[in-house]
Structure formats: C-alpha cells, structure tokens
Design an enzyme around this catalytic site. Structure first.
Site, mmCIF file in Angstrom:
data_model
loop_
_atom_site.group_PDB
_atom_site.id
_atom_site.type_symbol
_atom_site.label_atom_id
_atom_site.label_comp_id
_atom_site.label_asym_id
_atom_site.label_seq_id
_atom_site.Cartn_x
_atom_site.Cartn_y
_atom_site.Cartn_z
ATOM 1 N N CYS A 1 -94.875 -19.590 88.358
ATOM 2 C CA CYS A 1 -93.872 -18.718 86.967
ATOM 3 C C CYS A 1 -92.545 -18.636 87.851
ATOM 4 C CB CYS A 1 -94.499 -17.475 86.691
ATOM 5 S SG CYS A 1 -96.051 -17.964 85.668
ATOM 6 N N ASN A 42 -96.304 -16.963 77.964
ATOM 7 C CA ASN A 42 -95.984 -17.080 79.135
ATOM 8 C C ASN A 42 -95.932 -18.685 79.242
ATOM 9 O OD1 ASN A 42 -95.539 -17.421 81.822
ATOM 10 N ND2 ASN A 42 -96.837 -15.996 82.411
ATOM 11 N N HIS A 78 -88.434 -13.614 83.559
ATOM 12 C CA HIS A 78 -89.545 -14.557 83.373
ATOM 13 C C HIS A 78 -90.575 -13.735 82.177
ATOM 14 C CE1 HIS A 78 -93.228 -16.600 83.500
ATOM 15 N NE2 HIS A 78 -93.889 -15.723 84.154
HETATM 16 C C1 LIG Z 1 -103.918 -9.721 81.514
HETATM 17 C C2 LIG Z 1 -103.490 -8.436 80.924
HETATM 18 C C3 LIG Z 1 -102.782 -8.227 79.430
HETATM 19 C C4 LIG Z 1 -104.913 -7.578 80.783
HETATM 20 O O1 LIG Z 1 -104.600 -6.127 80.450
HETATM 21 P P1 LIG Z 1 -105.382 -4.918 81.278
HETATM 22 O O2 LIG Z 1 -104.882 -3.904 80.501
HETATM 23 O O3 LIG Z 1 -105.036 -5.163 82.632
HETATM 24 O O4 LIG Z 1 -106.820 -5.506 80.694
HETATM 25 P P2 LIG Z 1 -108.098 -5.510 81.627
HETATM 26 O O5 LIG Z 1 -107.981 -6.777 82.579
HETATM 27 O O6 LIG Z 1 -108.378 -4.411 82.707
HETATM 28 O O7 LIG Z 1 -108.964 -5.613 80.654
HETATM 29 C C5 LIG Z 1 -109.520 -4.271 79.955
HETATM 30 C C6 LIG Z 1 -110.441 -4.989 78.991
HETATM 31 O O8 LIG Z 1 -110.022 -5.862 77.928
HETATM 32 C C7 LIG Z 1 -110.865 -6.908 77.933
HETATM 33 N N1 LIG Z 1 -110.059 -8.168 77.605
HETATM 34 C C8 LIG Z 1 -109.615 -9.001 78.625
HETATM 35 N N2 LIG Z 1 -108.685 -9.848 77.899
HETATM 36 C C9 LIG Z 1 -108.975 -9.709 76.536
HETATM 37 C C10 LIG Z 1 -108.420 -10.104 75.397
HETATM 38 N N3 LIG Z 1 -107.702 -11.577 75.272
HETATM 39 N N4 LIG Z 1 -108.942 -9.607 74.196
HETATM 40 C C11 LIG Z 1 -109.576 -8.487 74.234
HETATM 41 N N5 LIG Z 1 -110.200 -8.169 75.204
HETATM 42 C C12 LIG Z 1 -109.780 -8.545 76.306
HETATM 43 C C13 LIG Z 1 -111.375 -7.144 79.384
HETATM 44 O O9 LIG Z 1 -112.601 -7.651 79.275
HETATM 45 C C14 LIG Z 1 -111.637 -5.488 79.489
HETATM 46 O O10 LIG Z 1 -112.948 -5.409 79.043
HETATM 47 P P3 LIG Z 1 -113.872 -4.417 79.697
HETATM 48 O O11 LIG Z 1 -113.124 -2.988 80.039
HETATM 49 O O12 LIG Z 1 -115.077 -4.224 78.773
HETATM 50 O O13 LIG Z 1 -114.240 -4.974 80.866
HETATM 51 C C15 LIG Z 1 -102.735 -7.745 82.012
HETATM 52 O O14 LIG Z 1 -103.430 -7.251 83.145
HETATM 53 C C16 LIG Z 1 -101.332 -8.277 82.438
HETATM 54 O O15 LIG Z 1 -100.893 -8.841 81.683
HETATM 55 N N6 LIG Z 1 -101.537 -8.691 83.879
HETATM 56 C C17 LIG Z 1 -100.325 -9.681 84.296
HETATM 57 C C18 LIG Z 1 -100.606 -10.857 83.996
HETATM 58 C C19 LIG Z 1 -99.653 -11.986 84.221
HETATM 59 O O16 LIG Z 1 -98.574 -11.538 83.855
HETATM 60 N N7 LIG Z 1 -99.887 -13.141 84.745
HETATM 61 C C20 LIG Z 1 -98.952 -14.192 84.971
HETATM 62 C C21 LIG Z 1 -97.829 -13.735 85.908
HETATM 63 S S1 LIG Z 1 -96.689 -14.938 86.139
#
Ligand SMILES: CC(C)(COP(=O)(O)OP(=O)(O)OC[C@H]1O[C@@H](n2cnc3c(N)ncnc32)[C@H](O)[C@@H]1OP(=O)(O)O)[C@@H](O)C(=O)NCCC(=O)NCCS
Length: 322
Positions: free
Chosen positions: A113, A279, A249
């Site tokens: 990214c 993204n 980004h």
């Molecule tokens: C991926 C992201 C949106 C997840 O959000 P979060 O608040 O961290 O959520 P978590 O991963 O802790 O998941 C929380 C809950 O939501 C659930 N969940 C994950 N994806 C889900 C989706 N698409 N829809 C519904 N629920 C979802 C998980 O399973 C978890 O459930 P649980 O508590 O029962 O286990 C966030 O962490 C993020 O954006 N991180 C950066 C990722 C990124 O930018 N990557 C690319 C970098 S270039």
C-alpha cells in the site's frame, strides 16, 4: 540537480461496482458495520479478463493526455503493484510496450500500500540527477485477486483501480518552486506477520491470499503516519498550516481522520475517496490525486502532502508543490 514537476495525472477504475450490501450476500457482514469501522461504502472490482496492466495503461494514457505528451516522450516508467499480471515480466514493461515506448527503462516497485510513494521517490531520484527526463509513475492493482472471499475481516476492505502521474525534470529556475520537495521512506520487516500474503512463487508456488491482524495494522498506521508527517514537515521547515491538501493512502477513514487531527487539518482539506473506492493499495493515492486535480481542488502551486503505510511494514510520504 533537477526538480520533478508533476505535469499530468490520470486514473482508471474498472466498471464493476460492488456495494457493501452485495458483500453481505457472500459473507456475514453489513453495510452498517463496514461503513462505521472503515468508511467504505463500495469498491470497483476488475473483470476476469482485466489485468493490472490494463488498468495501469488506461490510467497512464489519461495522465499523458493531461500532460500533453505521448508514450514516446517518456523515458522512465516506475509502476507500483502488489498484483502483477505475471510473476515476470514486470507489469511496467507491458505498459511500456502498449504505449509504444521503445527507449528508456520500465520496472515495477513492490511496497504494497506504500508502493506509490516508494515509486514516486525512485522516479524523483532518477529525475533529480538527470538520469531520466520524463517519468510515468503508476500505482495499479487488481487486489481482489488476492482476497479470501470467505474472510469478512479482509475481503470487505479492498478494491481495484489505477492512477498515474507524469513527472518532468525541470531546472530549479524553470520549476519556479514547484515539484517534489522531499520523499521519506521507511520499512520494518519485524512486522511482516501482521499483514502479508500466504503464497508466492518461491515460498509456496501459489499466489496466496491476504492475511491480516487488523487491530495491529491500525495501531501501527496511526502511530507511523503521525511520525512521518512530522518528519516531512520538519525536513522542509514547514508547519501543518502550510499544507493545502493531505492526500493519504485510503485504508480506513478513521486512520485518515487520525492523521488529519494530528495535523489539525480540517477534513475539507483532506482528499478522501475511501467511501467509493475502498482500499486500492498502491493505486489509492494516485487515484485520489487525479480526482482532486480533475475537480479543481488541487491547483498549481498548492502544497500537497501524501502518506501511506502498507505490508512489510512499509511507510512513506512525499511533499509536492503542485
Ligand atoms: C479491519 C478493521 C476494520 C477491523 O475493525 P476492528 O474494530 O479492529 O474490529 P476487529 O477486527 O477487532 O473485529 C471486531 C469484531 O468484528 C468482526 N468483524 C470483522 N470483520 C467484519 C465484517 N466485515 N463484518 C462484520 N463483522 C466483522 C470480528 O469477527 C470481530 O467479532 P468478534 O468480536 O465476535 O470476534 C480495522 O482493524 C482496520 O481497519 N484495521 C486496519 C486495516 C488496514 O488498514 N489494512 C490495510 C493497511 S494498508
């Protein structure tokens, strides 16, 4: 030393639009969850017969048209991608051929990214020392090909697309203060395990799928991006209030807002495309740049700060007087 001045930008998105509601039919998710956690509402996905080089070529042609140039005017192509058409040749070489460019050099850069910022830095260095005169810097991805469509934690986040800029080497006098003012690149392989693809030609002989610890990536992104915007401003003797546009980004609206808050920059001065593009990895910054130039937000003379973090981990920034 020459200045790399941006003289054109262009973008291209595939036709197929996939909404959050569409995704809720294939994984256990909702528009509300995706929207609240990421800001994403939809993304574009390449057709089966549409490759990264096709998207890259369309974006490159748009950027060349904006610069009033054609392929034969270009002597360097640096293309950032995580999803090359094939393991080799480089996707950049395919674009070179399609543009009818028979001279100069074309190669790919891989920093996931952060790829566009890395590619911009590489091209800028070539131009600065006079090793090339006019460069195309492209970010292009068919990231959808790396997604595990059963993993709701990752498949909802990404999309496909491409963006490009044309850089032209100008003397300091000719540039009149415009051009790339500085680039800043970092990586730390110790964090490989929080964002990676579980395949590759040497490792497994397969293409593999994206694996991510979202919470950890989020934490690193907020911290590293805050550091790098400081580093960039300090290196140029500037302050946040000097910035006209932050073009980050596009990974997560909450990460974007965190960087804007750190800079005390109102969201009206932040270019955000995440709601519509998702993204798009290395393509997200040039897509956002092209859009903001096209709609008249970014204008010649504006100070534009770009920054990104991606798998590696890699992170980087570029400060550009447009
Ligand atoms: C991926 C992201 C949106 C997840 O959000 P979060 O608040 O961290 O959520 P978590 O991963 O802790 O998941 C929380 C809950 O939501 C659930 N969940 C994950 N994806 C889900 C989706 N698409 N829809 C519904 N629920 C979802 C998980 O399973 C978890 O459930 P649980 O508590 O029962 O286990 C966030 O962490 C993020 O954006 N991180 C950066 C990722 C990124 O930018 N990557 C690319 C970098 S270039």
């Amino acid at each position: 030393m020459f200045r790399s001045v941006v003289t054109g930008s262009g973008a291209f998105l595939p036709a197929k639009l996939v909404t959050n509601d569409d995704l809720s039919k294939i994984v256990d998710t909702t528009d509300e969850w995706i929207g609240q956690r990421t800001g994403i509402r939809q993304r574009y996905i390449a057709a089966e017969d549409e490759n990264t080089s096709d998207l890259a070529l369309a974006a490159a042609r748009n950027a060349l048209a904006a610069a009033g140039l054609d392929g034969s005017d270009i002597d360097l192509i640096v293309l950032a991608t995580t999803t090359p058409d094939q393991t080799f040749p480089a996707t950049a070489v395919r674009v070179q051929n399609a543009l009818g460019m028979r001279h100069g050099a074309a190669f790919d850069v891989q920093a996931v990214c952060s790829g566009f910022v890395f590619a911009l830095a590489v091209a800028n260095n070539f131009l600065a020392v006079g090793q090339a005169k006019r460069a195309l810097v492209i970010g292009a991805e068919t990231f959808s090909r790396l997604l595990d469509w059963t993993d709701r934690g990752t498949c909802v986040l990404f999309g496909d697309g491409a963006g490009a800029v044309v850089l032209e080497a100008k003397s300091q006098a000719e540039a009149g203060g415009r051009g790339i003012l500085s680039t800043h690149l970092h990586s730390d392989g110790a964090y490989e395990n929080i964002l990676y693809v579980d395949g590759g030609p040497s490792g497994t002989g397969t293409v593999g799928k994206v694996r991510m610890n979202g919470k950890e990536v989020f934490r690193h992104a907020v911290q590293r991006l805050a550091e790098i915007v400081d580093e960039t401003l300090e290196a140029n003797g500037l302050v946040a209030a000097d910035i006209d546009w932050l073009v980050p980004h596009q990974a997560n609206q909450r990460i974007i807002e965190s960087t804007a808050r750190k800079l005390q920059l109102p969201m009206e001065r932040v270019v955000s495309t995440i709601a519509r593009h998702g993204n798009t990895s290395a393509a997200s910054i040039p897509l956002a740049l092209a859009e903001a130039v096209e709609d008249g937000r970014i204008r010649p003379g504006h100070l534009v700060l770009t920054e990104a973090l991606g798998g590696g981990l890699t992170w980087g920034s570029a400060l550009i007087r447009w």
